[in-house]
Design a protein around this motif. Structure first.
Motif, PDB file in Angstrom:
ATOM      1  N   PHE A 133      71.913  89.263 109.608  1.00 48.97           N
ATOM      2  CA  PHE A 133      70.866  89.403 110.613  1.00 48.97           C
ATOM      3  C   PHE A 133      70.961  90.747 111.323  1.00 48.97           C
ATOM      4  O   PHE A 133      69.961  91.263 111.824  1.00 48.97           O
ATOM      5  N   ASP A 134      72.153  91.340 111.375  1.00 59.94           N
ATOM      6  CA  ASP A 134      72.278  92.696 111.909  1.00 59.94           C
ATOM      7  C   ASP A 134      71.533  93.679 111.012  1.00 59.94           C
ATOM      8  O   ASP A 134      70.883  94.617 111.493  1.00 59.94           O
ATOM      9  N   LEU A 135      71.631  93.477 109.696  1.00 59.44           N
ATOM     10  CA  LEU A 135      70.901  94.340 108.773  1.00 59.44           C
ATOM     11  C   LEU A 135      69.392  94.159 108.904  1.00 59.44           C
ATOM     12  O   LEU A 135      68.629  95.121 108.877  1.00 59.44           O
ATOM     13  N   VAL A 136      68.957  92.914 109.051  1.00 59.01           N
ATOM     14  CA  VAL A 136      67.532  92.637 109.196  1.00 59.01           C
ATOM     15  C   VAL A 136      66.982  93.317 110.451  1.00 59.01           C
ATOM     16  O   VAL A 136      65.878  93.866 110.454  1.00 59.01           O
ATOM     17  N   GLY A 137      67.773  93.317 111.528  1.00 60.87           N
ATOM     18  CA  GLY A 137      67.303  93.877 112.795  1.00 60.87           C
ATOM     19  C   GLY A 137      67.774  95.286 113.078  1.00 60.87           C
ATOM     20  O   GLY A 137      67.606  95.774 114.194  1.00 60.87           O
ATOM     21  N   ALA A 196      76.166 103.500 114.226  1.00 63.03           N
ATOM     22  CA  ALA A 196      76.878 102.523 115.062  1.00 63.03           C
ATOM     23  C   ALA A 196      76.425 101.103 114.729  1.00 63.03           C
ATOM     24  O   ALA A 196      77.221 100.159 114.762  1.00 63.03           O
ATOM     25  N   ARG A 197      75.173 100.951 114.386  1.00 62.72           N
ATOM     26  CA  ARG A 197      74.669  99.628 114.012  1.00 62.72           C
ATOM     27  C   ARG A 197      75.238  99.188 112.664  1.00 62.72           C
ATOM     28  O   ARG A 197      75.485  97.997 112.445  1.00 62.72           O
ATOM     29  N   CYS A 198      75.430 100.132 111.757  1.00 63.40           N
ATOM     30  CA  CYS A 198      76.100  99.806 110.488  1.00 63.40           C
ATOM     31  C   CYS A 198      77.522  99.313 110.751  1.00 63.40           C
ATOM     32  O   CYS A 198      77.984  98.353 110.128  1.00 63.40           O
ATOM     33  N   GLU A 199      78.191  99.983 111.679  1.00 63.20           N
ATOM     34  CA  GLU A 199      79.554  99.563 112.024  1.00 63.20           C
ATOM     35  C   GLU A 199      79.550  98.156 112.600  1.00 63.20           C
ATOM     36  O   GLU A 199      80.460  97.360 112.344  1.00 63.20           O
ATOM     37  N   GLN A 200      78.530  97.827 113.387  1.00 66.09           N
ATOM     38  CA  GLN A 200      78.441  96.478 113.943  1.00 66.09           C
ATOM     39  C   GLN A 200      78.260  95.443 112.845  1.00 66.09           C
ATOM     40  O   GLN A 200      78.918  94.392 112.845  1.00 66.09           O
ATOM     41  N   ASP A 250      83.815 100.443 102.090  1.00 61.22           N
ATOM     42  CA  ASP A 250      84.261  99.440 101.130  1.00 61.22           C
ATOM     43  C   ASP A 250      84.194  98.036 101.728  1.00 61.22           C
ATOM     44  O   ASP A 250      83.726  97.091 101.081  1.00 61.22           O
ATOM     45  N   GLU A 251      84.629  97.891 102.979  1.00 60.80           N
ATOM     46  CA  GLU A 251      84.580  96.589 103.638  1.00 60.80           C
ATOM     47  C   GLU A 251      83.143  96.091 103.742  1.00 60.80           C
ATOM     48  O   GLU A 251      82.842  94.919 103.474  1.00 60.80           O
ATOM     49  N   PHE A 252      82.234  96.993 104.120  1.00 63.20           N
ATOM     50  CA  PHE A 252      80.814  96.646 104.261  1.00 63.20           C
ATOM     51  C   PHE A 252      80.227  96.192 102.926  1.00 63.20           C
ATOM     52  O   PHE A 252      79.583  95.136 102.834  1.00 63.20           O
ATOM     53  N   ALA A 253      80.451  96.979 101.874  1.00 64.24           N
ATOM     54  CA  ALA A 253      79.851  96.673 100.583  1.00 64.24           C
ATOM     55  C   ALA A 253      80.437  95.413  99.959  1.00 64.24           C
ATOM     56  O   ALA A 253      79.718  94.628  99.325  1.00 64.24           O
ATOM     57  N   ARG A 254      81.731  95.198 100.132  1.00 66.64           N
ATOM     58  CA  ARG A 254      82.346  93.986  99.581  1.00 66.64           C
ATOM     59  C   ARG A 254      81.809  92.729 100.276  1.00 66.64           C
ATOM     60  O   ARG A 254      81.552  91.722  99.628  1.00 66.64           O
ATOM     61  N   LYS A 255      81.656  92.793 101.588  1.00 68.23           N
ATOM     62  CA  LYS A 255      81.078  91.652 102.299  1.00 68.23           C
ATOM     63  C   LYS A 255      79.650  91.394 101.832  1.00 68.23           C
ATOM     64  O   LYS A 255      79.237  90.244 101.628  1.00 68.23           O
TER      65      LYS A 255
END
Length: 389
Positions: free
Chosen positions: A15-19, A87-91, A152-157
């Protein structure tokens, strides 16, 4: 059926990605959740990633890295302008997971409007570029490794949580690009030997179980086909003819509407289901499909099984013909992603190369080919340039 969601909404970075494009000052998670639940009914002013045309070249090639370096001032400006989006990507990355949520309402394919069915993974590409640019511009290998670790953490999730083919392809492409950059950075540490390069190995550790499994996305693809079948049927039953609007779905529905013949939706759906069950039966225990299996039915077209102009179900048969064989590239790409990971890991640690890949040395580079490149003679898609480690 599509796989069930296990994460509670408040812990789900999807939902962070959607928003993520919500106006500055708004809670992107709350906006994303509301948009998804309401079918994007409310128009909002959206933010966009600042424009950056990244060099279109193989990032593992030293010449490509030189091109990136030449554009360093432009990229630093882009990083500064993209600080809020970054920063939103980090969130999103910091959330417990990024688990794709099924479409909350039926998708109407005869309406040309934005819908939740158009999976909102586009922001993921911007996030990947954000960390890639940080890694390329890093002042030291340690800083580059830190940026790539977050990517890597982002893409694996995202890959583990994707339930659709679109999601699998987007996050799989992110990982491939990151791994190629890892190879380039490791090549720059050649003087350190195997021990020095081994610090990059955690980025090439095995993916979460089931991340590349055919079973993870087959259900959502079949559901999309069911929705397409139902949409054509419903348009035909209502006889809503509009010759001013052109679309393949509407055109075939109109033929059914005019004649009342040529479409057997139940039979078409049963055939789609039988095709997917046959494909799923070819998957290995880890969910991947071998290259050998992809060269045979049910993945390879068998024209004798389909009669596209059979008058009783001519519309349904054309739907079947268009989709049959069209999915073969995707399991091949997923297999190649795993083969690339194994190849780069073997290079880093000085271990034997995996079976199923072709490597040819060309000066200071290696030409790599896996399953996808061998599916069509003379094909260059799927061929990669790797550094010699």
């Amino acid at each position: 059926m599509p796989r069930a969601v296990t994460l509670a909404p408040e812990r789900n970075g999807f939902f962070d990605l959607v928003g993520i494009t919500a106006p500055a000052g708004e809670d992107i998670h709350a906006v994303g959740l509301a948009d998804w639940q309401n079918g994007f009914e409310h128009e909002r002013q959206r933010l966009e990633w600042p424009r950056l045309k990244a060099p279109d070249c193989e990032i593992a090639d030293s010449k490509c890295m030189a091109e990136w370096s030449q554009r360093a001032p432009e990229m630093r400006r882009w990083l500064a302008e993209s600080a809020l989006m970054g920063a939103r990507c980090e969130q999103a990355r910091s959330m417990e997971g990024i688990e794709e949520v099924p479409v909350p309402a039926a998708v109407s394919l005869d309406e040309v409007v934005p819908t939740p069915g158009l999976m909102r993974f586009a922001p993921a590409a911007g996030c990947t570029l954000w960390w890639t640019v940080q890694a390329v511009l890093a002042a030291s290998p340690t800083e580059a490794l830190d940026a790539l670790t977050r990517a890597d953490e982002f893409a694996r999730k995202g890959l583990a949580g994707a339930r659709s083919l679109v999601g699998k392809m987007v996050f799989g492409a992110s990982l491939k690009r990151q791994w190629l950059l890892v190879a380039r950075l490791a090549a720059g540490e050649a003087g350190e030997g195997v021990a020095g390069r081994a610090r990059f190995e955690p980025l090439l550790r095995p993916l979460p179980p089931g991340s590349l499994s055919l079973r993870a996305w087959a259900g959502s693809e079949l559901q999309f086909q069911r929705d397409s079948i139902a949409t054509i049927r419903d348009i035909g039953v209502r006889c809503r003819l509009d010759d001013q609007e052109e679309s393949a779905v509407r055109w075939w529905a109109q033929q059914f509407c005019r004649s009342g013949l040529g479409y057997l939706p139940e039979l078409t759906e049963q055939t789609f289901e039988a095709q997917w069950l046959a494909r799923l039966a070819t998957a290995r225990a880890d969910g991947l499909v071998s290259c050998e299996a992809l060269s045979r039915p049910p993945w390879r077209d068998d024209p004798s099984e389909l009669q596209p102009y059979s008058w009783r179900n001519s519309i349904g048969q054309i739907l079947l013909v268009v989709s049959n064989g069209a999915f073969r590239d995707y399991p091949a790409r997923q297999l190649d992603l795993e083969l690339l990971r194994l190849t780069l890991r073997a290079q880093l640690l000085g271990e034997p190369m995996p079976q199923g890949v072709l490597l040819r040395r060309e000066g200071e580079t290696l030409r790599w080919a896996g399953c996808q490149a061998g599916m069509v003679e003379g094909r260059t898609q799927g061929v990669l340039i790797l550094p010699v480690l």
